[in-house]
Design a protein around this motif. Structure first.
Motif, PDB file in Angstrom:
ATOM      1  N   LEU A 133     -11.950   7.890  12.301  1.00  0.00           N
ATOM      2  CA  LEU A 133     -12.007   7.403  13.840  1.00  0.00           C
ATOM      3  C   LEU A 133     -12.423   6.066  13.753  1.00  0.00           C
ATOM      4  O   LEU A 133     -11.935   5.374  14.521  1.00  0.00           O
ATOM      5  CB  LEU A 133     -13.136   8.300  14.511  1.00  0.00           C
ATOM      6  CG  LEU A 133     -12.850   9.737  14.650  1.00  0.00           C
ATOM      7  CD1 LEU A 133     -13.929  10.335  15.800  1.00  0.00           C
ATOM      8  CD2 LEU A 133     -11.538   9.869  15.563  1.00  0.00           C
ATOM      9  N   THR A 134     -13.069   5.593  12.727  1.00  0.00           N
ATOM     10  CA  THR A 134     -13.262   4.145  12.716  1.00  0.00           C
ATOM     11  C   THR A 134     -12.338   3.356  12.333  1.00  0.00           C
ATOM     12  O   THR A 134     -11.790   2.222  13.025  1.00  0.00           O
ATOM     13  CB  THR A 134     -14.578   3.783  11.469  1.00  0.00           C
ATOM     14  OG1 THR A 134     -15.730   4.237  12.100  1.00  0.00           O
ATOM     15  CG2 THR A 134     -14.645   2.506  11.567  1.00  0.00           C
ATOM     16  N   THR A 135     -11.455   3.688  11.503  1.00  0.00           N
ATOM     17  CA  THR A 135     -10.152   3.290  11.167  1.00  0.00           C
ATOM     18  C   THR A 135      -9.206   3.119  12.354  1.00  0.00           C
ATOM     19  O   THR A 135      -8.486   2.338  12.416  1.00  0.00           O
ATOM     20  CB  THR A 135      -9.627   3.751   9.781  1.00  0.00           C
ATOM     21  OG1 THR A 135     -10.515   3.933   8.908  1.00  0.00           O
ATOM     22  CG2 THR A 135      -8.475   3.058   9.450  1.00  0.00           C
ATOM     23  N   GLY A 171      -0.006  -8.372   8.023  1.00  0.00           N
ATOM     24  CA  GLY A 171      -1.291  -9.430   7.765  1.00  0.00           C
ATOM     25  C   GLY A 171      -2.545  -8.670   8.325  1.00  0.00           C
ATOM     26  O   GLY A 171      -3.499  -8.652   7.591  1.00  0.00           O
ATOM     27  N   GLU A 172      -2.502  -8.260   9.428  1.00  0.00           N
ATOM     28  CA  GLU A 172      -3.661  -7.665   9.924  1.00  0.00           C
ATOM     29  C   GLU A 172      -4.001  -6.436   8.951  1.00  0.00           C
ATOM     30  O   GLU A 172      -5.368  -6.092   8.975  1.00  0.00           O
ATOM     31  CB  GLU A 172      -3.468  -7.480  11.558  1.00  0.00           C
ATOM     32  CG  GLU A 172      -3.529  -8.909  12.311  1.00  0.00           C
ATOM     33  CD  GLU A 172      -4.876  -9.570  12.131  1.00  0.00           C
ATOM     34  OE1 GLU A 172      -6.051  -9.029  12.499  1.00  0.00           O
ATOM     35  OE2 GLU A 172      -4.718 -10.782  11.793  1.00  0.00           O
ATOM     36  N   ALA A 173      -3.193  -5.508   8.993  1.00  0.00           N
ATOM     37  CA  ALA A 173      -3.581  -4.518   8.149  1.00  0.00           C
ATOM     38  C   ALA A 173      -4.194  -4.596   6.813  1.00  0.00           C
ATOM     39  O   ALA A 173      -4.953  -3.803   6.579  1.00  0.00           O
ATOM     40  CB  ALA A 173      -2.200  -3.546   8.228  1.00  0.00           C
ATOM     41  N   SER A 174      -3.537  -5.842   6.237  1.00  0.00           N
ATOM     42  CA  SER A 174      -4.430  -5.884   4.967  1.00  0.00           C
ATOM     43  C   SER A 174      -5.696  -6.446   5.233  1.00  0.00           C
ATOM     44  O   SER A 174      -6.584  -6.225   4.417  1.00  0.00           O
ATOM     45  CB  SER A 174      -3.473  -7.206   4.353  1.00  0.00           C
ATOM     46  OG  SER A 174      -4.143  -7.671   3.144  1.00  0.00           O
ATOM     47  N   ARG A 175      -5.965  -7.122   6.414  1.00  0.00           N
ATOM     48  CA  ARG A 175      -7.484  -7.643   6.327  1.00  0.00           C
ATOM     49  C   ARG A 175      -8.295  -6.212   6.999  1.00  0.00           C
ATOM     50  O   ARG A 175      -9.609  -6.383   6.776  1.00  0.00           O
ATOM     51  CB  ARG A 175      -7.630  -8.678   7.686  1.00  0.00           C
ATOM     52  CG  ARG A 175      -7.231 -10.059   7.377  1.00  0.00           C
ATOM     53  CD  ARG A 175      -7.308 -10.918   8.210  1.00  0.00           C
ATOM     54  NE  ARG A 175      -6.135 -10.988   8.900  1.00  0.00           N
ATOM     55  CZ  ARG A 175      -5.033 -12.014   8.800  1.00  0.00           C
ATOM     56  NH1 ARG A 175      -5.025 -12.623   7.576  1.00  0.00           N
ATOM     57  NH2 ARG A 175      -3.739 -11.862   9.360  1.00  0.00           N
ATOM     58  N   ARG A 199      -4.023   1.126   0.130  1.00  0.00           N
ATOM     59  CA  ARG A 199      -4.728  -0.142   0.749  1.00  0.00           C
ATOM     60  C   ARG A 199      -3.587  -1.281   0.602  1.00  0.00           C
ATOM     61  O   ARG A 199      -2.861  -1.569  -0.319  1.00  0.00           O
ATOM     62  CB  ARG A 199      -5.886  -0.502   0.161  1.00  0.00           C
ATOM     63  CG  ARG A 199      -6.537  -1.517   0.857  1.00  0.00           C
ATOM     64  CD  ARG A 199      -7.883  -1.689   0.377  1.00  0.00           C
ATOM     65  NE  ARG A 199      -8.781  -0.682   0.526  1.00  0.00           N
ATOM     66  CZ  ARG A 199      -9.832  -0.854   0.400  1.00  0.00           C
ATOM     67  NH1 ARG A 199     -10.664  -1.751  -0.049  1.00  0.00           N
ATOM     68  NH2 ARG A 199     -10.806   0.588   0.392  1.00  0.00           N
ATOM     69  N   ILE A 200      -3.293  -1.970   1.640  1.00  0.00           N
ATOM     70  CA  ILE A 200      -2.580  -3.128   1.849  1.00  0.00           C
ATOM     71  C   ILE A 200      -3.275  -4.079   1.049  1.00  0.00           C
ATOM     72  O   ILE A 200      -4.323  -4.701   1.843  1.00  0.00           O
ATOM     73  CB  ILE A 200      -1.926  -3.398   3.128  1.00  0.00           C
ATOM     74  CG1 ILE A 200      -1.189  -2.081   3.753  1.00  0.00           C
ATOM     75  CG2 ILE A 200      -0.881  -4.678   3.319  1.00  0.00           C
ATOM     76  CD1 ILE A 200      -0.776  -2.054   5.071  1.00  0.00           C
ATOM     77  N   SER A 201      -2.421  -4.813  -0.147  1.00  0.00           N
ATOM     78  CA  SER A 201      -3.447  -5.866  -0.586  1.00  0.00           C
ATOM     79  C   SER A 201      -2.657  -7.214  -0.012  1.00  0.00           C
ATOM     80  O   SER A 201      -1.762  -7.303   0.308  1.00  0.00           O
ATOM     81  CB  SER A 201      -3.200  -5.674  -2.139  1.00  0.00           C
ATOM     82  OG  SER A 201      -1.802  -5.877  -2.573  1.00  0.00           O
ATOM     83  N   PRO A 202      -3.397  -8.377  -0.374  1.00  0.00           N
ATOM     84  CA  PRO A 202      -2.719  -9.781   0.161  1.00  0.00           C
ATOM     85  C   PRO A 202      -1.609  -9.819  -0.743  1.00  0.00           C
ATOM     86  O   PRO A 202      -0.581 -10.646  -0.110  1.00  0.00           O
ATOM     87  CB  PRO A 202      -3.928 -10.746  -0.352  1.00  0.00           C
ATOM     88  CG  PRO A 202      -5.078  -9.788  -0.349  1.00  0.00           C
ATOM     89  CD  PRO A 202      -4.664  -8.542  -0.678  1.00  0.00           C
ATOM     90  N   THR A 203      -1.420  -9.242  -1.825  1.00  0.00           N
ATOM     91  CA  THR A 203      -0.002  -9.298  -2.682  1.00  0.00           C
ATOM     92  C   THR A 203       1.095  -8.688  -2.031  1.00  0.00           C
ATOM     93  O   THR A 203       1.847  -8.989  -1.838  1.00  0.00           O
ATOM     94  CB  THR A 203      -0.425  -8.830  -4.088  1.00  0.00           C
ATOM     95  OG1 THR A 203      -1.311  -9.487  -4.979  1.00  0.00           O
ATOM     96  CG2 THR A 203       1.187  -8.985  -4.864  1.00  0.00           C
ATOM     97  N   ASP A 204       0.763  -7.438  -1.234  1.00  0.00           N
ATOM     98  CA  ASP A 204       1.847  -6.873  -0.602  1.00  0.00           C
ATOM     99  C   ASP A 204       2.032  -7.594   0.643  1.00  0.00           C
ATOM    100  O   ASP A 204       3.394  -7.525   1.231  1.00  0.00           O
ATOM    101  CB  ASP A 204       1.062  -5.507   0.164  1.00  0.00           C
ATOM    102  CG  ASP A 204       0.961  -4.379  -1.037  1.00  0.00           C
ATOM    103  OD1 ASP A 204       1.492  -4.469  -2.118  1.00  0.00           O
ATOM    104  OD2 ASP A 204      -0.269  -3.845  -1.049  1.00  0.00           O
TER     105      ASP A 204
END
Length: 333
Positions: A133-135, A171-175, A199-204
């Motif tokens: 729910l938080t996510t 980008g927002e999903a990574s954050r 998890r979506i990383s900055p490298t992704d």
């Protein structure tokens, strides 16, 4: 000539015919009664859900052979995870009191009709509920595209119809920084699909931007009309729908004719996927009629880093797989 078996046989035959007919009438009546009861049940649940303050609209499916039990709720006035959890509990209580069978719940905010959270009744009150729910609230608050978040134990998918905002949403999903081994993110835009495991990383993000910037570039003689990029835990898959000049029959798609032009696309693609540092799977295909996506799709080249081309994969034996492997070696991939 007399009837074989006499009148007693005729009477017995008539009785045997009457039994199935009578049984059919009874069964039909039972089916109708069952259908009516299910309709009444669904209507009763829907009415009671409508009395919950936070429920703006509710639809309850009447279960049948071709329709699974499902409840769809649009909510309003929910400002926190705790309030959302209380709403889920209230919905489940109504369904449980009416003896509604195990169901899928489709939940969304009335002011954001494109976003949907999909869970089953075992989710409500489970250990996973607070985190999901938080996510859910964080993701829908941060991303511009429509989000369909589907959760069940061992399989969690977050699909985003991003459209032109796809780079922003990645980008927002990574954050947001969310994802486990059973989480799959999918972002879609016109002609573009990006899939990430975990998890979506900055490298992704860098990987996505590099592919988006390179493989569809107008400076390429054969850019990708559409493309699909997948970053899995153990490899990267890049699928390119190569744009060739006009319809090209498979037997005319030869290295001699198109190798130089396709080679520039491949070099751009391989340069982009190096950002991830994982083994690469590269797939090149072309539709017989570029203006008709449903036309025959010719997978003319396929390469997996660190592996030899599969003999006999291309029945036309055009040599593209070996050509692609050689080109990858020459670029250090």
């Amino acid at each position: 000539m007399g009837t074989f078996g006499g009148r007693r046989a005729v009477a017995r035959a008539s009785a045997l015919v009457a039994i199935p007919v009578a049984l059919s009438v009874v069964l039909s009546a039972g089916v109708l009664t069952g259908c009516t009861r299910a309709l009444d049940q669904a209507h009763s649940i829907q009415t009671k859900l409508g009395r919950i303050n936070e429920v703006g609209d509710a639809t309850v499916t009447t279960p049948s052979d071709d329709r699974a039990p499902a409840i769809t709720v649009s909510y309003t006035g929910v400002g926190s995870d705790r309030e959302l959890a209380r709403l889920l509990t209230a919905i489940d209580r109504v369904a449980d009191e009416a003896d509604y069978p195990p169901y899928r719940l489709h939940l969304g905010a009335a002011d954001s009709p494109g976003d949907t959270l999909v869970v089953d009744d075992t989710f409500i009150g489970s250990e996973a509920e607070p985190t999901v729910l938080t996510t859910w609230r964080r993701v829908t608050g941060a991303l511009l595209g429509d989000v369909t978040y589907s959760y069940q134990p061992g399989n969690e998918t977050i699909s985003v119809e991003s459209g032109p905002a796809v780079a922003h949403d990645v980008g927002e999903a990574s954050r947001v920084g969310y994802g486990f081994h059973d989480t799959t993110w999918t972002f879609r835009a016109e002609g573009t699909t990006f899939v990430v495991s975990g998890r979506i990383s900055p490298t992704d993000v860098v990987l996505f931007q590099a592919v988006q910037r390179s493989v569809s570039s107008e400076s390429l003689p054969t850019p990708a009309r559409t493309w699909r990029l997948e970053r899995r835990t153990d490899h990267v898959l890049l699928d390119l729908d190569v744009s060739l000049p006009g319809p090209v029959a498979p037997e005319r798609l030869t290295i001699a004719r198109y190798g130089d032009d396709v080679g520039r696309l491949v070099q751009a693609a391989l340069g982009a996927v190096r950002a991830e540092g994982l083994p690469v799977w590269l797939r090149l295909h072309h539709h017989a009629d570029p203006d008709d996506p449903s036309s025959p799709d010719d997978v003319f080249a396929y390469w997996v880093s660190g592996q030899q081309p599969v003999r006999g994969r291309d029945r036309l034996m055009r040599g593209w797989d070996q050509w692609l492997a050689a080109l990858a070696r020459s670029t250090g991939s």
